[in-house]
Structure formats: C-alpha cells, structure tokens
Design a protein around this motif. Structure first.
Motif, short mmCIF file in Angstrom:
data_model
loop_
_atom_site.label_atom_id
_atom_site.label_comp_id
_atom_site.label_asym_id
_atom_site.label_seq_id
_atom_site.Cartn_x
_atom_site.Cartn_y
_atom_site.Cartn_z
N UNK A 1 -11.17 -23.36 0.32
CA UNK A 1 -11.90 -22.17 0.87
C UNK A 1 -12.02 -20.90 0.17
N UNK A 2 -13.26 -20.27 -0.21
CA UNK A 2 -13.13 -18.84 -0.96
C UNK A 2 -14.15 -18.21 -0.57
N UNK A 3 -14.10 -16.98 -1.17
CA UNK A 3 -15.07 -15.75 -0.97
C UNK A 3 -15.52 -15.31 -2.50
N UNK A 4 -16.61 -14.88 -2.61
CA UNK A 4 -17.33 -14.43 -3.93
C UNK A 4 -17.79 -13.22 -3.81
N UNK B 1 -4.65 -6.27 -5.33
CA UNK B 1 -4.39 -7.67 -5.51
C UNK B 1 -5.34 -8.46 -4.50
N UNK B 2 -6.30 -9.14 -5.15
CA UNK B 2 -7.53 -9.71 -4.39
C UNK B 2 -7.52 -11.26 -4.81
N UNK B 3 -6.37 -11.69 -5.40
CA UNK B 3 -6.37 -13.13 -5.94
C UNK B 3 -6.36 -14.14 -4.57
N UNK B 4 -5.81 -13.65 -3.40
CA UNK B 4 -5.83 -14.43 -2.08
C UNK B 4 -6.51 -13.40 -1.02
N UNK C 1 -12.16 -15.17 -4.37
CA UNK C 1 -10.50 -15.30 -3.82
C UNK C 1 -10.68 -16.40 -3.24
N UNK C 2 -8.96 -16.96 -3.30
CA UNK C 2 -8.77 -18.23 -2.45
C UNK C 2 -8.42 -17.69 -1.08
N UNK C 3 -8.77 -18.22 0.04
CA UNK C 3 -8.27 -18.25 1.59
C UNK C 3 -6.92 -18.64 1.61
N UNK C 4 -6.20 -17.84 2.22
CA UNK C 4 -4.77 -18.54 2.40
C UNK C 4 -4.57 -18.61 3.95
N UNK C 5 -3.70 -19.43 4.62
CA UNK C 5 -3.31 -19.47 6.05
C UNK C 5 -1.82 -19.64 6.01
N UNK D 1 -10.80 -6.49 6.51
CA UNK D 1 -10.78 -5.73 5.42
C UNK D 1 -11.90 -5.40 4.59
N UNK D 2 -12.04 -4.46 4.25
CA UNK D 2 -13.20 -4.14 3.63
C UNK D 2 -13.75 -4.59 2.36
N UNK D 3 -12.44 -5.03 1.66
CA UNK D 3 -12.65 -5.71 0.47
C UNK D 3 -13.30 -7.27 0.74
N UNK D 4 -13.05 -7.93 1.74
CA UNK D 4 -13.32 -9.26 2.14
C UNK D 4 -14.71 -9.01 2.96
N UNK D 5 -14.77 -8.23 4.01
CA UNK D 5 -15.75 -8.34 4.85
C UNK D 5 -16.90 -9.04 4.90
#
Length: 243
Positions: A143-146, A81-84, A157-161, A93-97
């Motif tokens: 704020x997001x990553x792509x 789950x990489x929605x967030x 994906x959407x950044x959450x805080x 995290x390797x998925x997002x770094x």
C-alpha cells in the motif's frame, strides 16, 4: 521501516500475474528494468498503480514529495525522509494528508530487506513470499501514497504498520513492517469513495495472509560504493537463521 526492495520479474511475467489480480500494463514498457536491490535513499524508480488509472503501471521516484514542495523537490528530500509513511499518522502529517485522501497507489515488489539486530550487529534479511510458481518470491503489492510533480512524473512512499509476530522477529528493533496488502483489498485501497475511517481499518487489518519467509543476506547491502543490484544480494549467507 522499508528502505530497500526488489522486483526481479520481467515485464511479461508481471503483466501475466496481474491478469488474475488487477489487470494493468506498463505505460512505458521500454523503461522497465527488473532489480534485485533498489535502495530508497537513491530515490530511484519503483513501479506503481494509481487510483485514477488502475489499468496502467507507472515509474515513480521513491520518496514522496508533497504538492507544496514540488517547486524544489531536491531540497525537500534532503531535509525530509518520506520513503515510508506510518499508517497511524498519514491523515495528520502535512506531507501525506492530501495523498492519503486523494492519491493512494499500489507498489509492485517481489521482496524487501529488513534489518535484524543480533549481538550489536545489524544483519540484512531478505523477505519474500514463496509460491509454487515462484519459490524465490512471488509478486505482491505494498500500500502506498503518491504525488504527481509533472506530467507522468510521480513520487511515492510505502505505508508501514506495526510488525506482526513474524516480522517482530525479523525487524526486532523497530518492530515495523511495510503494509503488504491482501489481494482482495487492492480495489478497496484505490477506491476514491473510501473515507479515513475505512482506510484506517484497512491498514490495521489488511496485511496479506500469504506466508513470508526471510533469510540473512550479505552485509554488502549496507556498504557504500558496492553495486548490490545483482543476483547474489538475495542469496542466503552462511548464517543459517531462517524464520
């Protein structure tokens, strides 16, 4: 968490609004359709502005697929789950770094849905920023990553805080919220010269000061087999709990 969003404005309204924020036009204008409810688990398209092409708005499939999984994105999304992406761990995290370092984006929206728990029941709340021009909810940016899987084929994906006081009452179980950026930080988020320390500070302090409102909406949002991409899904239900 943020697994459902809205973008109800037409293309002309969005491009006009962006003139005063970050001028950008839809790269594939005929493909754009407004939506009242986009469920992230369907991996449908929302719309992003990328670091390397800030004058264009592209569709991106919701659910980031990292470069190392691009050969079989369906299998990756079934397992992950990489929605967030939690702000606290995007550089670990390797998925997002890699995306956190090189491929950040802005994600267009004018509302999103969060679960509010009461008496053992999860009630969806619609969250939006009213303004004089758009009392039903003005345009804002997550704020997001792509990543780019192929030419003009993007995932994001959407950044959450951690939730602030307002969203701690709305999302009262997990106490998280999507990072809605202050307008004066859009360029900073997309700046390819920003390092991890600068970006961590931005994520910690960059949430917009514009006020949000939230109200309960139909629990159809949680039901399968119902088309909730319709105007009624943002309408307050009889339960008159307003934050």
């Amino acid at each position: 968490m943020c697994f459902s969003t809205s973008l109800r404005k037409n293309r002309e309204e969005i491009e006009k609004k962006l003139l005063s924020q970050m001028p950008a036009n839809f790269k594939i204008p005929l493909e754009y359709e407004p939506y009242y409810h986009l469920n992230g688990f369907t991996h449908g398209n929302f719309y992003i502005i990328k670091m390397d092409e800030q004058e264009s708005i592209y569709p991106a499939s919701w659910g980031l697929v990292p470069d190392w999984a691009k050969q079989d994105p369906k299998s990756f999304l079934k397992k992950s789950n990489t929605l967030n992406a939690r702000s606290e761990t995007i550089f670990e995290k390797s998925s997002f770094k890699q995306s956190a370092e090189e491929k950040r984006c802005l994600i267009l929206a004018d509302g999103f849905y969060e679960p509010h728990h009461e008496n053992g029941l999860s009630i969806p709340y619609f969250c939006y920023q009213p303004s004089e021009e758009y009392p039903e909810g003005d345009l804002f940016m997550f704020a997001g990553l792509y990543t780019e899987l192929d030419d003009n084929l993007f995932t994001a994906t959407i950044i959450t805080i951690e939730a602030n006081d307002f969203f701690s009452e709305v999302h009262n179980k997990k106490k998280r919220m999507p990072l809605v950026l202050a307008e004066d930080l859009y360029e900073d988020w997309l700046d390819d010269g920003s390092n991890s320390q600068t970006l961590n500070e931005l994520m910690a302090h960059g949430f917009t000061s514009n006020k949000f409102q939230a109200h309960p909406v139909s629990r159809d949002l949680y039901k399968k087999g119902i088309n909730t991409n319709k105007p009624y899904i943002v309408v307050p239900v009889e339960k008159n709990t307003l934050f």
